[in-house]
Scaffold this motif. Structure first.
Motif, short mmCIF file in Angstrom:
data_model
loop_
_atom_site.label_atom_id
_atom_site.label_comp_id
_atom_site.label_asym_id
_atom_site.label_seq_id
_atom_site.Cartn_x
_atom_site.Cartn_y
_atom_site.Cartn_z
N THR A 101 45.73 74.01 17.50
CA THR A 101 46.82 73.12 17.94
C THR A 101 47.00 71.96 16.98
O THR A 101 48.12 71.63 16.58
N ILE A 102 45.88 71.34 16.58
CA ILE A 102 45.94 70.24 15.61
C ILE A 102 46.54 70.72 14.30
O ILE A 102 47.39 70.07 13.68
N GLY A 103 46.09 71.90 13.83
CA GLY A 103 46.59 72.44 12.56
C GLY A 103 48.07 72.77 12.59
O GLY A 103 48.80 72.49 11.64
N ILE A 104 48.53 73.37 13.69
CA ILE A 104 49.95 73.73 13.81
C ILE A 104 50.81 72.46 13.82
O ILE A 104 51.85 72.39 13.16
N ILE A 105 50.36 71.44 14.58
CA ILE A 105 51.11 70.18 14.65
C ILE A 105 51.17 69.53 13.27
O ILE A 105 52.23 69.07 12.82
N PHE A 106 50.03 69.49 12.57
CA PHE A 106 49.97 68.85 11.26
C PHE A 106 50.89 69.56 10.27
O PHE A 106 51.66 68.91 9.54
N GLN A 107 50.86 70.89 10.25
CA GLN A 107 51.68 71.63 9.31
C GLN A 107 53.16 71.51 9.66
O GLN A 107 54.02 71.43 8.77
N PHE A 108 53.48 71.46 10.94
CA PHE A 108 54.86 71.28 11.37
C PHE A 108 55.39 69.92 10.92
O PHE A 108 56.54 69.82 10.44
N ILE A 109 54.58 68.88 11.05
CA ILE A 109 55.00 67.54 10.63
C ILE A 109 55.27 67.51 9.13
O ILE A 109 56.25 66.91 8.66
N ILE A 110 54.40 68.17 8.34
CA ILE A 110 54.61 68.21 6.90
C ILE A 110 55.93 68.92 6.57
O ILE A 110 56.72 68.43 5.75
N CYS A 111 56.16 70.07 7.21
CA CYS A 111 57.41 70.81 6.95
C CYS A 111 58.63 69.98 7.32
O CYS A 111 59.63 69.95 6.59
N ALA A 112 58.54 69.28 8.47
CA ALA A 112 59.66 68.43 8.89
C ALA A 112 59.90 67.31 7.89
O ALA A 112 61.06 67.00 7.55
#
Length: 582
Positions: A289-300
């Motif tokens: 969950t932490i990894g998905i959120i972090f990668q999503f924020i970077i992509c955004a």
């Protein structure tokens, strides 16, 4: 702030180093398949090893595998393009990811780890009956077969944009690599290949973000540019369900969508059952969950960086790119050229995410078809025969996916088809599971009736929206900073708006993000009354319900059973404790 408008017409193509990096990434995944398929002492010759890694997988590779499975090529290209064109409202999906993680941690993992079912659809058979299970399995199989080629085609199209290599060449190569290490390496190869792919994605996205920030004045420069362009739209609180996107549609719609696509997905449950116990599974869910959120924020944030860089000279407005969805490959070639090989690394990251998604789908489909169909037809199969059947399933489905990539190429509204199929399937499927977990009186007739009604209504909504609706135009772009020559030699994109949207029935104008909650609601509204009218359900195995829905009598019996087991263990250990040393 400077823009690269003077370089917009420069022919930006892959260099030799870019090809070397991309080839190396593909070769590493292939070698992992070779190792686990032919060299490792752990042979993929039984169902438990092939599907679950004998439930001895390590937490870190499983967590990374979960992250990279759900951070697809569509995410890496689509999320930044969404921020660039429509603003940051969709970024509030990070809240939805957190809520999904909590639901997975608190509800789904305790349930499925207790039941130990490799196929999530086995749950539906135990809870309702075989017809519910077969219906859900068929729908899921069709959904995966239709959507997986899109995950391959989108990054292949991006690679074609920056290299000129034909999609007819690159798509089969990517699929072949993915099929190879999934076919021969099983769950272990998938998780370790995903670990390398996760590292590739993280390094590429962080590096391109840092380079972009240097060109746009840092975080403050990006934020100010986004504010000037009206891209900062985190809290559009308008409750109108007909507007394209609001805080409420994102919060409710995407939370339920992610609850199925990330939380209750066959791929997720299968990964979490590959570790030794529930504590390890929960740690995997937390880290993922932490990894998905972090990668999503970077992509955004990459999308906002791209907007800041092209704030005064939008490439799509002057026709340098054919549509806004192509902005990120162009941005990567523009910014990444400062470091030789970086564009190749970024495209390798996009392909890594696509291969991970495809590998997860192939493996989960093998589990679904094997558990729900093959095992029922051949209940006395040997372990080796079971493994071979699953490998055959992977090979056949993989070949179908390769063929469908070329079908996808002929379709115009690719992303619409993806969201259409997702919208029709996730709501009814999630509704079935939630009905079984939370409503003790729900029975098989109610479940089937609710799911069929949900499928039909959502199908009508989505077909109608396609027939009557028009694409939403993005937020305004600027060409004030472009060279005058650019404005005359290229053809800009023209966005057509429906001048009379009120003439379209409101039913067909509901935001697509509400499709999943509408589907769930329909399953409950139809499933509960039909269940009660057809005799309800006297559920004996209340382990199939979430803990707080179990009866008090069942809880007392379970508590007494555990006390008796503890007493037996204590009784056996007492002689050892009282025995005097010699």
């Amino acid at each position: 702030m400077t823009t690269h408008h003077s370089e917009l017409l420069e022919d930006k193509r892959f260099g030799v180093l870019d090809y070397i990096i991309l080839t190396t990434a593909l070769c590493l995944s292939t070698l992992i398949g070779v190792f686990y398929g032919f060299i490792s002492k752990r042979k993929q010759n039984n169902a438990e090893e092939y599907l679950l890694g004998s439930q001895q997988m390590k937490i870190l590779p499983v967590s990374m595998s979960l992250v990279v499975t759900f951070v697809s090529g569509i995410t890496m290209l689509g999320v930044p393009a969404e921020m660039y064109a429509f603003g940051t409202q969709f970024a509030m999906a990070v809240i939805c990811m957190g809520l999904t993680g909590v639901f997975l941690y608190k509800v789904l993992l305790p349930l499925f780890c207790d039941l130990q079912m490799p196929s999530t659809f086995t749950y539906l058979e135990r809870r309702f009956g075989n017809s519910s299970r077969v219906m859900a399995s068929v729908v899921y199989t069709v959904f995966v077969i239709i959507t997986t080629p899109i995950h391959i085609y989108v990054p292949a199209l991006a690679f074609n944009q920056v290299s000129g290599v034909s999609i007819h060449v690159i798509a089969p190569v990517i699929c072949a690599v993915c099929i190879f290490y999934t076919l021969f390496g099983g769950m272990r190869a998938i998780c370790w290949a995903d670990t390398i792919q996760f590292t590739t994605i993280l390094v590429a996205t962080v590096t391109i973000s840092i380079l972009g920030l240097r060109l746009t004045g840092g975080f403050s420069g990006v934020w100010e540019a986004a504010s000037r362009g009206d891209r900062l739209q985190f809290f559009t609180m308008d409750p109108d369900p007909l507007i394209r996107q609001s805080f409420w549609s994102v919060l409710f719609g995407i939370t339920f969508l992610f609850t199925y696509t990330i939380g209750l997905n066959q791929t997720t449950i299968q990964r979490c059952l590959a570790v030794p116990d529930i504590n390890a599974a929960r740690r995997c869910a937390f880290l993922a969950t932490i990894g998905i959120i972090f990668q999503f924020i970077i992509c955004a944030f990459i999308g906002l960086i791209a907007y800041a860089l092209y704030e005064s000279c939008d490439p799509s407005s002057v026709g340098i790119i054919k549509k806004v969805d192509q902005i990120i490959p162009y941005f990567v070639m523009d910014v990444g050229s400062a470091i030789p090989g970086l564009p190749g690394l970024f495209i390798a990251a996009i392909f890594s995410s696509a291969m991970s998604t495809m590998a997860g789908c192939l493996n989960s489909l093998a589990a679904t078809v094997y558990e729900d169909l093959a095992k029922k037809c051949f209940p006395e199969m040997s372990e080796k025969k079971s493994s071979n059947i699953m490998k055959i399933i992977v090979l056949i489905v993989g070949i179908i996916e390769v063929a469908l990539v070329f079908v996808v190429e002929k379709v115009n509204a690719i992303m619409y088809i993806y969201h259409t199929v997702s919208g029709i399937t996730t709501g009814p499927l999630l509704g079935l599971f939630l009905l079984g977990m939370f409503i003790p009186k729900a029975n098989n007739k109610g479940a089937v009736a609710g799911a069929i009604c949900s499928f039909c209504v959502l199908g009508v909504m989505l077909i109608g929206s396609q027939m009557f609706g028009t694409p939403t135009a993005p937020l305004p772009f600027s060409t004030d900073g472009c060279d005058a020559s650019l404005l005359n030699v290229t053809e800009p994109i023209v966005y057509h708006m429906d001048p009379t949207p009120s003439t379209v029935p409101w039913f067909f104008r509901i935001s697509t993000w509400y499709n999943t909650p509408i589907g769930i609601l329909l399953v409950f509204l139809v499933g509960i009354p039909v269940s009660l009218l057809t005799g309800g359900c006297d559920l004996e195995n209340q382990r199939l319900l979430v803990p707080w829905m179990r009866s008090e009598a069942y809880r007392l019996s379970r508590r007494n059973q555990k006390l008796q087991e503890l007493a037996v263990i204590t009784e056996k250990s007492e002689p050892l404790l009282t025995q005097k040393p010699a």
